[in-house]
Design a protein around this motif. Structure first.
Motif, PDB file in Angstrom:
ATOM      1  N   UNK A 143      15.672  -8.462  17.800  1.00 17.61           N
ATOM      2  CA  UNK A 143      16.253  -7.848  16.611  1.00 17.61           C
ATOM      3  C   UNK A 143      16.269  -6.322  16.713  1.00 17.61           C
ATOM      4  N   UNK A 144      17.190  -5.719  15.982  1.00 21.67           N
ATOM      5  CA  UNK A 144      17.146  -4.286  15.736  1.00 21.67           C
ATOM      6  C   UNK A 144      16.126  -4.054  14.630  1.00 21.67           C
ATOM      7  N   UNK A 145      15.240  -3.105  14.817  1.00 17.45           N
ATOM      8  CA  UNK A 145      14.280  -2.759  13.781  1.00 17.45           C
ATOM      9  C   UNK A 145      14.708  -1.451  13.132  1.00 17.45           C
ATOM     10  N   UNK A 146      14.828  -1.479  11.819  1.00 20.27           N
ATOM     11  CA  UNK A 146      15.172  -0.292  11.041  1.00 20.27           C
ATOM     12  C   UNK A 146      13.889   0.229  10.401  1.00 20.27           C
ATOM     13  N   UNK A 147      13.336   1.287  10.993  1.00 19.05           N
ATOM     14  CA  UNK A 147      12.092   1.882  10.506  1.00 19.05           C
ATOM     15  C   UNK A 147      12.397   2.880   9.400  1.00 19.05           C
ATOM     16  N   UNK A 148      11.543   2.899   8.386  1.00 23.35           N
ATOM     17  CA  UNK A 148      11.678   3.835   7.279  1.00 23.35           C
ATOM     18  C   UNK A 148      10.433   4.703   7.205  1.00 23.35           C
ATOM     19  N   UNK A 149      10.635   6.010   7.197  1.00 22.41           N
ATOM     20  CA  UNK A 149       9.553   6.971   6.997  1.00 22.41           C
ATOM     21  C   UNK A 149       9.875   7.740   5.722  1.00 22.41           C
ATOM     22  N   UNK A 150       8.958   7.735   4.764  1.00 22.72           N
ATOM     23  CA  UNK A 150       9.260   8.402   3.509  1.00 22.72           C
ATOM     24  C   UNK A 150       8.107   8.340   2.527  1.00 22.72           C
ATOM     25  N   UNK A 151       8.454   8.529   1.261  1.00 17.55           N
ATOM     26  CA  UNK A 151       7.457   8.636   0.196  1.00 17.55           C
ATOM     27  C   UNK A 151       7.583   7.470  -0.780  1.00 17.55           C
ATOM     28  N   UNK A 152       7.097   7.660  -2.007  1.00 21.06           N
ATOM     29  CA  UNK A 152       7.049   6.561  -2.979  1.00 21.06           C
ATOM     30  C   UNK A 152       8.424   6.106  -3.461  1.00 21.06           C
ATOM     31  N   UNK A 153       9.449   6.929  -3.301  1.00 20.81           N
ATOM     32  CA  UNK A 153      10.789   6.492  -3.693  1.00 20.81           C
ATOM     33  C   UNK A 153      11.376   5.511  -2.685  1.00 20.81           C
ATOM     34  N   UNK A 154      10.710   5.375  -1.537  1.00 22.23           N
ATOM     35  CA  UNK A 154      11.165   4.488  -0.455  1.00 22.23           C
ATOM     36  C   UNK A 154      10.230   3.301  -0.280  1.00 22.23           C
ATOM     37  N   UNK A 155       8.975   3.450  -0.614  1.00 18.73           N
ATOM     38  CA  UNK A 155       7.916   2.525  -0.211  1.00 18.73           C
ATOM     39  C   UNK A 155       8.031   1.119  -0.796  1.00 18.73           C
ATOM     40  N   UNK A 156       7.275   0.185  -0.229  1.00 14.05           N
ATOM     41  CA  UNK A 156       7.074  -1.142  -0.806  1.00 14.05           C
ATOM     42  C   UNK A 156       5.982  -1.031  -1.866  1.00 14.05           C
ATOM     43  N   UNK A 157       6.297  -1.440  -3.082  1.00 13.17           N
ATOM     44  CA  UNK A 157       5.297  -1.415  -4.138  1.00 13.17           C
ATOM     45  C   UNK A 157       4.419  -2.658  -4.062  1.00 13.17           C
ATOM     46  N   UNK A 158       3.242  -2.576  -4.659  1.00 13.78           N
ATOM     47  CA  UNK A 158       2.357  -3.733  -4.725  1.00 13.78           C
ATOM     48  C   UNK A 158       2.764  -4.606  -5.911  1.00 13.78           C
ATOM     49  N   UNK A 159       2.264  -5.835  -5.929  1.00 12.27           N
ATOM     50  CA  UNK A 159       2.551  -6.741  -7.039  1.00 12.27           C
ATOM     51  C   UNK A 159       2.043  -6.180  -8.363  1.00 12.27           C
ATOM     52  N   UNK A 160       0.944  -5.446  -8.317  1.00 11.40           N
ATOM     53  CA  UNK A 160       0.367  -4.896  -9.543  1.00 11.40           C
ATOM     54  C   UNK A 160       1.219  -3.779 -10.123  1.00 11.40           C
ATOM     55  N   UNK A 161       2.192  -3.293  -9.354  1.00 12.49           N
ATOM     56  CA  UNK A 161       3.058  -2.236  -9.838  1.00 12.49           C
ATOM     57  C   UNK A 161       4.368  -2.713 -10.415  1.00 12.49           C
ATOM     58  N   UNK A 162       4.633  -4.020 -10.391  1.00 18.32           N
ATOM     59  CA  UNK A 162       5.912  -4.553 -10.861  1.00 18.32           C
ATOM     60  C   UNK A 162       6.214  -4.030 -12.262  1.00 18.32           C
TER      61      UNK A 162
END
Length: 366
Positions: A143-162
């Motif tokens: 597969x092609x891997x699309x890496x993301x480097x960034x801050x909270x506007x990009x990140x994966x949130x936790x379930x507790x943050x829904x």
């Protein structure tokens, strides 16, 4: 190592598959199972292998211990007697598929990619009438891997943050299984602190020829503390160059992304720019270095002004008291997105991918 799971009632599994029943709770020594079986049930409709029975996981999480890396996952879902509606998220809250609908007697075979870090794959199932007949989890280095480097506007949130959601959290759902999104973005980080914490080095270790590295910072480079602050005319550019050089050192493709705007409007309904020289710096660097640029600042400005001060409340993390259990007192956040907003911003990223003619990504868009 590949993993094959046959979900449903009884103990008999399809040859080569491991049977998963509604009572199979995860145990570390076994390495797979539901995190909680409270809302899981199972039914058998007929004797057909894989499709004849299924588990019904209402808001349930299935865990399986795997080695870190990219996987192609195939989900079989459907019901001989009834229509179904199933949603799937990976590694907590990362969207991987659009909602799956089937009519009675129809079975969907959906494939998607997941990048696993931390030694465990986590699949969250939901929907109005969810069904899981089978899962096939196969490692892949193609597969092609699309890496993301960034801050909270990009990140994966936790379930507790829904319902908080970065745009990178929902980007996978726009791609077929041939592209795996590896979201390394982390809240509160700047170009400087991300590197200092070894996060860029972790990406470099995984990067390979033909992969992509999308880079979006700026929100925290503005902060005054020594650990994060960079100057837009000097150190911000110096740090961004390190990301570009990292990608190129592995024959991967760097893509610069300007900062997504915050939700600040003037009296006339025009968006206020809170990033200033940081936006211009990214555009200038892209031109000097010959790097593709997704001008997310310009795209988000257009979107937010179209939606206006009221409409953007459904994009950003705004909620009334009692509206969301994780923000029971209400919230007024003009920087971060709720799930709908994350999807809208991810759509702008996809638009930028098309505009930049990134063909090896375009060909695998859903």
């Amino acid at each position: 190592m590949a993993y094959y799971y046959d979900f449903g009632a009884g103990s008999t599994a399809m040859a080569g598959y491991t049977k998963i029943t509604a009572e199979d709770l995860y145990h570390p020594e076994r390495g797979y199972g539901f995190a909680d079986c409270t809302n899981v049930s199972a039914l058998r409709r007929n004797g057909e292998p894989l499709t004849g029975d299924f588990c019904i996981p209402f808001g349930a999480i299935f865990l399986t211990d795997v080695q870190d890396g990219n996987y192609i996952i195939t989900l079989i879902t459907g019901d001989q007697y009834a229509p179904t509606h199933t949603t799937v998220k990976s590694n907590g809250e990362r969207h991987v598929l659009p909602d799956i609908h089937t009519v009675a007697g129809q079975y969907a075979r959906e494939m998607f990619a997941v990048n696993v870090r931390g030694g465990q794959l986590k699949l969250s199932f939901g929907g109005l009438a969810p069904r899981v007949n089978a899962l096939e989890i196969v490692p892949s280095k193609e597969q092609i891997t699309l890496f993301l480097a960034g801050d909270s506007t990009v990140t994966d949130a936790s379930e507790s943050g829904f319902p908080f959601s970065g745009w990178g959290q929902v980007l996978q759902r726009f791609f077929k299984h041939d592209v795996a999104v590896a979201n390394h973005a982390q809240g509160g980080r700047s170009t400087k602190s991300f590197i200092a914490e070894g996060r860029l080095e972790a990406i470099i270790e995984e990067l390979k020829e033909g992969d992509y590295l999308f880079i979006q910072f700026g929100h925290n480079d503005q902060k005054n503390d020594e650990a994060r602050h960079t100057d837009p005319s000097t150190t911000y550019l110096e740090h961004l160059r390190k990301y570009i050089e990292a990608a190129r050192s592995r024959q991967a493709v760097p893509v610069l992304v300007t900062s997504v705007h915050r939700r600040y409007f003037d009296a006339s309904g025009k968006l206020k720019d809170s990033h200033g020289a940081y936006l211009d710096a990214v555009g200038q660097l892209a031109e000097v270095e010959g790097v593709q640029l997704i001008d997310l600042a310009a795209k988000s400005k257009k979107l937010f002004e179209e939606e206006g001060p009221e409409g953007t409340k459904s994009i950003f993390l705004w909620g009334e008291p009692g509206e969301w259990i994780n923000y029971s007192s209400g919230i007024r956040d003009n920087t971060h997105f709720q799930e709908r907003g994350g999807l809208r911003i991810a759509e702008l990223i996809v638009e930028g991918i098309r505009e930049n003619d990134l063909q090896t990504l375009i060909m695998y868009l859903r």
